[in-house]
Structure formats: C-alpha cells, structure tokens
Design an enzyme around this catalytic site. Structure first.
Site, mmCIF file in Angstrom:
data_model
loop_
_atom_site.group_PDB
_atom_site.id
_atom_site.type_symbol
_atom_site.label_atom_id
_atom_site.label_comp_id
_atom_site.label_asym_id
_atom_site.label_seq_id
_atom_site.Cartn_x
_atom_site.Cartn_y
_atom_site.Cartn_z
ATOM 1 N N ARG A 73 0.637 -1.159 0.000
ATOM 2 C CA ARG A 73 -0.171 -0.057 0.026
ATOM 3 C C ARG A 73 0.769 1.396 -0.060
ATOM 4 N NH1 ARG A 73 -4.282 -1.893 4.646
ATOM 5 N NH2 ARG A 73 -2.075 -2.585 5.686
ATOM 6 N N HIS A 210 7.899 -23.800 7.931
ATOM 7 C CA HIS A 210 9.441 -23.481 7.886
ATOM 8 C C HIS A 210 10.188 -24.955 8.537
ATOM 9 C CE1 HIS A 210 10.029 -21.890 11.667
ATOM 10 N NE2 HIS A 210 11.052 -22.241 11.669
ATOM 11 N N LYS A 214 13.587 -27.969 7.035
ATOM 12 C CA LYS A 214 14.788 -27.943 7.566
ATOM 13 C C LYS A 214 15.250 -29.420 7.271
ATOM 14 C CE LYS A 214 13.673 -25.479 12.009
ATOM 15 N NZ LYS A 214 14.573 -24.894 12.408
ATOM 16 N N GLU A 248 13.297 -23.144 23.050
ATOM 17 C CA GLU A 248 14.123 -21.978 22.748
ATOM 18 C C GLU A 248 14.523 -21.145 23.821
ATOM 19 O OE1 GLU A 248 12.171 -19.834 19.289
ATOM 20 O OE2 GLU A 248 10.215 -20.884 20.311
ATOM 21 N N HIS A 272 4.478 -26.834 13.552
ATOM 22 C CA HIS A 272 5.728 -27.619 13.596
ATOM 23 C C HIS A 272 5.882 -28.945 14.463
ATOM 24 C CE1 HIS A 272 6.534 -23.688 12.152
ATOM 25 N NE2 HIS A 272 6.791 -22.979 13.291
ATOM 26 N N LYS A 377 18.471 -23.769 23.451
ATOM 27 C CA LYS A 377 17.773 -23.980 22.238
ATOM 28 C C LYS A 377 18.309 -25.451 21.970
ATOM 29 C CE LYS A 377 16.083 -23.012 17.885
ATOM 30 N NZ LYS A 377 14.614 -22.673 17.903
HETATM 31 C C1 BG6 Z 1 7.856 -19.934 14.683
HETATM 32 C C2 BG6 Z 1 7.316 -19.300 15.948
HETATM 33 O O1 BG6 Z 1 7.031 -20.506 13.700
HETATM 34 O O2 BG6 Z 1 9.075 -20.768 14.919
HETATM 35 C C3 BG6 Z 1 8.284 -18.865 16.750
HETATM 36 O O3 BG6 Z 1 6.212 -18.423 15.424
HETATM 37 C C4 BG6 Z 1 9.411 -19.664 16.756
HETATM 38 O O4 BG6 Z 1 7.527 -18.538 17.759
HETATM 39 C C5 BG6 Z 1 9.843 -20.138 15.760
HETATM 40 O O5 BG6 Z 1 10.261 -18.942 17.604
HETATM 41 C C6 BG6 Z 1 10.914 -21.226 16.068
HETATM 42 O O6 BG6 Z 1 11.741 -21.483 14.895
HETATM 43 P P1 BG6 Z 1 13.249 -22.366 14.849
HETATM 44 O O7 BG6 Z 1 13.228 -22.547 13.426
HETATM 45 O O8 BG6 Z 1 13.954 -21.420 15.413
HETATM 46 O O9 BG6 Z 1 13.120 -23.575 15.670
#
Ligand code: BG6
Length: 517
Positions: A73, A210, A214, A248, A272, A377
């Site tokens: 926009r 996503h 991986k 995380e 995920h 993590k």
């Molecule tokens: C995202 C979530 O889809 O995945 C985030 O919205 C999260 O909150 C992230 O931090 C984690 O992805 P990865 O690849 O870092 O494990």
C-alpha cells in the site's frame, strides 16, 4: 507444465552453470515465472524473502526468465522499492556483487488497499507486460507476506482479476503461497480454506511450515525408510516412549501482539510439532511423492486420541516464564515484555502427552514439548527403547539394564545419536552407556539452503511435499481446538510459572513420569 516452459528453462546454460558451480542442489526444471510479493514493504520481505531470492539468484537457483513485483500500500515507485530491498540485503550481510541483475527484474506496484479491485486489474496488466518482456510463459507465483486477516481480501481480488486462472488464454500456472497461522481454531481454519478455495484449487495453494524445510526434519523420512534396520523396531513392541521437543532461549521479542492471542499451542504445536510428529510416526508411503506422503500424515493425525477434557491436567502442563537469566544475561518475565498484559494467562510453555490409536503405536506415550526462554535452544526427536526383556546379567548387574535411546537432533545439533550399553573396559564386569554419533553435515561441503530458499524453489517447481494440505491442517485443528478452548476457559488448567533460563516448569515431570523433559 507446458512444453514451452520446459524448453525455456532448459535453455538456460547460465543458471545451470551457476548451479553446478555452487553445487546448488536444485533438481528438476525451474520454470520461468513472475513472482508477486504482497506485503513487499514489510518485515518478512526484507528479513527473509528478498535475501532468500537474492541468494538463489547468486547460486543459479532462480529461473533465468524471472521477474519480481513488490505489491503493497505504501506510496513509492520502483526506484524507491529497489533501494528498500538493497538496504535489506546490506542488513542481512549479503555481498552486493550481483545486485544489478536482481534489481533489473524488479517492479513496484501500489495497491490502494488489499481489497481495491482496480489495483488488481492494474496488477494483472503489469504482470502481463512482464510476462511479455521476460518470456515467463504466463506463470505466476503470488506470495502473501501479509497479516492473515488480509489473506481473504487478497485472494478474492486475485481471483476476480483473473490472476488465479491457469492454462487459459496464454496463461501458464498460478500459485499462491501462504504463511502460518492458518486460522486460530478449526472453524477459522475451515473458513480460511473456503475463502482460498473460492479462487485457487488445492494444488495451487502452498501453505508454508518452515520446519518442513529444515534438512534434519526432511531426513526423518529418509532415515526411517531408506534403512532396513530401524523400521522393524519402530513400533510399540520395542519403543517405550517418543519425545519431540522444540525448546527455545528466545522470548516473545517484538511479537506480543500476535503471541498474546496465539500462545505456545497455536504457535508451535498446531504446525511444527504436529509435522515432526507425523514424520516420526507415519507409515511408509508407497512413493516419495507429495500426496502419498501427505495421505500418510493425515492418517496419523486422524489417529490422535482426543484429550479427556475433564482431566486435561494429567495430559497437559502449561507454563509461563518469569524473569531469570538466559546465557548469562538477565531477561524479563513474559508479563513484563512490551505489549503483554500484566495479568496475561498466555502459556509460553506446554508439555503434552499424546497417544496415537493405531496398531503400530498403541499405548506408546508421545511427549510433545515446546517453550520460550528455556535453558537452551534444542529441537529434537528422542526415541526411548524398551529395556531388554530379561537380564542375563542380573546376578552381577541387577535386574535393570539401561535401555537404548536414539536422538535425532534437528537444531542446532544436527545429529543422529544412538546410545547403547557396552562393557566397561577392565577386569570387572560393569556396563557403561556409550553413544554412536553422526553429524548431519559430516563429509558435506556444498551450500546449505535456508528454509525460505528451499520453500521458494519448491513453489517455483510446483513441488508440494513440504507444504501443508488442507485435510491435514483441519485434522490437527480438530485435535487441538478442544485443548486450546479448554486452556482459555474459566476452569482452565493451572499456569505454572518457570524461571527464564531453566528447563521449564517442574510440573512437567509429572507428565513424563521420569523427570525427563
Ligand atoms: C515460529 C514461531 O513459527 O517458529 C516462533 O512463530 C518460533 O515463535 C519459531 O520462535 C521457531 O523456529 P526455529 O526454526 O527457530 O525452531
């Protein structure tokens, strides 16, 4: 796919050379196309999409005949848009040596609003011009880098402008890419799917997760089904429990507006963790092909045993982080984060015990856990095998022999570790646990595609294996919606506070029964 496209893509020695030189693992034909990014001035485009496109261009991972339209926009022209994207590349640390090549293929198109039909008619004209200029064979890829409440408007307008139509009047294919969240419960997911399907058919829709992009998640299927020795023990006879963790250290960051509404179950479990669960537990498909793989996933989702909502606390522990320290730095609690309500009940951690009611998995507990601001993590799948049925060493070592464990590290440790028992060296008869260790990157020196690069390549190729299909999505929501509803009602389960930088709430131990997260 039409013949003309194949010829055009094949006649691209430059990109083939680039691919070979960089070792870019693109197999199959990259057909020419015009890509339209909606939300082109937003964060996702600058941080992820555009840098990924540029990297692909540098590695020969884009078709030779390719053009990009940024649609948004904001009042700006193509030059200003190019400048915005150039800055995005600088910020993401990319060398600009091939900037000129991508800049030349870019245009900006202003939309008065996302539901302003004349803006889409003008967009269709621009796409038509680029199609002629670049010889893109009428192929179009529409990427919705937009807040989900705009998905409906954008897809309806695309449909009305004739941009969703395929293979007619000089058109090639037309594909739509959408990001999560796909709804916030079963009803809204169905509604969204209905809106998308007014204009696009299922094979045209690419719903991104996503995690599926991986490498180590993709490897789950190859590990299971390209080796003969694991599958015979991959069942309730040999496996005691399965854990899938996505832990995380990050907090909610600047995303409180979204996260306050979502919480950890919607944010991580609905997408995920469910995908990883299905890959770890599904039956072997007859062919590594999108629909056959997704059929098997759907069968797993269909077998998830519904939660007993009257005794939910014996299957689910929820937590929220309070101030603590992560990697040596003090961090605030969730409710002190900007944009979070001081009395927020949003869970930032969950541990769930689920069961899959089928022949293979009957009675095997599956522990799913995910949380923010944890000690480290760590994303992994851990298979705990059963102990030996009978210990022939009981007279010297006692009744119990530590069972085998297989760890498939997804991130950041990309590993496969198998732990087993071995004799301790020396004169006495003692056992020790030892680990066989494989690092995923071992022996490989080529480039590694990041998640967005992989996703973009697959969208251009029309390969849907790494994308959600509507039925899988709705089946997962059918399982999780009663749980999230229960967690948001008055007599919801307790929210256990945990200190940032720890392993999560103590109460989670009660679910695994073994002090194991
Ligand atoms: C995202 C979530 O889809 O995945 C985030 O919205 C999260 O909150 C992230 O931090 C984690 O992805 P990865 O690849 O870092 O494990």
């Amino acid at each position: 796919m039409n013949g003309q496209n194949e010829v055009l893509a094949a006649a691209s020695p430059e990109s083939v050379k680039d691919r070979e030189a960089s070792g870019c693992p693109v197999n199959g034909v990259l057909e020419p196309c015009v890509m339209v990014i909606f939300g082109a001035t937003g964060d996702l485009t600058s941080r992820k999409l555009f840098p990924a496109l540029y990297t692909l261009l540098c590695n020969g991972g884009l078709p030779e005949r390719f053009a990009i339209v940024g649609a948004a926009r904001g009042e700006m022209d193509t030059e200003a848009f190019r400048e915005l994207m150039r800055k995005a590349l600088v910020e993401s640390g990319k060398p600009l040596d091939r900037w000129g090549e991508i800049a030349a293929r870019m245009r900006y198109h202003r939309l008065v609003s996302y539901d302003h039909q004349p803006s889409y008619v003008a967009l269709a004209a621009l796409v038509g011009e680029l199609d002629q200029e670049y010889g893109t064979g009428g192929n179009r890829l529409f990427y919705l880098a937009l807040p989900p409440d705009l998905y409906g408007a954008a897809t309806r307008m695309l449909g009305a402008a004739g941009l969703a139509m395929e293979h007619e009047q000089g058109r090639g294919w037309s594909r739509l890419v959408v990001e999560k969240p796909f709804g916030h419960d079963l009803a809204s997911a169905r509604e969204l799917n209905e809106v998308l399907s007014e204009s696009f058919r299922e094979h045209q829709i690419f719903r991104i997760d996503h995690y599926l992009a991986k490498e180590t998640v993709q490897n789950l299927l190859l590990f299971r089904f390209a080796n003969a020795i694991f599958e015979p023990v991959w069942n309730r006879v040999y496996i005691k429990s399965l854990s899938i963790r996505a832990h995380e250290t990050l907090g909610v960051e600047h995303r409180a507006g979204y996260y306050e509404q979502a919480g950890v179950i919607r944010d991580m479990f609905q997408n995920h963790l469910m995908q990883v669960l299905s890959l770890a537990t599904m039956e072997p498909p007859s062919l590594f092909e999108a629909d056959r793989v997704r059929d098997e996933k759907s069968k797993v989702f269909r077998c998830l045993r519904p939660f007993p909502t009257d005794s939910i606390s014996s299957h689910l522990v929820l937590g929220q982080y309070v101030a603590g320290s992560v990697d040596g730095s003090r961090v605030p609690g969730y409710v002190e984060e900007p944009g979070v309500a001081p009395d927020s009940q949003t869970p930032t951690y969950a541990m769930m015990r689920v069961f899959i009611d089928n022949w293979r998995w009957q009675g095997v507990p599956i522990f799913l856990s995910s949380g923010k601001r944890l000690q480290e993590k760590r994303t992994e799948v851990v298979i705990e095998f059963k102990e030996v049925p009978y210990s022939m060493f009981r007279n010297v070592l006692g009744e119990h022999v530590t069972a085998n464990r297989l760890t498939m590290g997804i991130h950041p440790d990309e590993v496969v570790n198998l732990t087993f028992q071995s004799k301790h060296p020396g004169p006495r008869l003692c056992l020790r646990s030892v680990t066989m260790h494989f690092h995923y990157g071992q022996g490989y020196r080529g480039p590694v595609l990041d998640a967005y690069e992989k996703v973009l390549i697959d969208c251009i190729k029309g390969e849907q294996i790494l994308f959600w299909r509507q039925d899988g999505l709705e089946l997962c929501w059918s399982f999780l919606t009663p749980i999230v509803e229960k967690c948001e009602c008055k007599d919801r389960p307790a929210l256990h506070l945990y200190k940032a930088g720890t392993m999560g709430p103590e109460a989670a131990r009660a679910i695994t029964g073994e002090g194991m997260w």
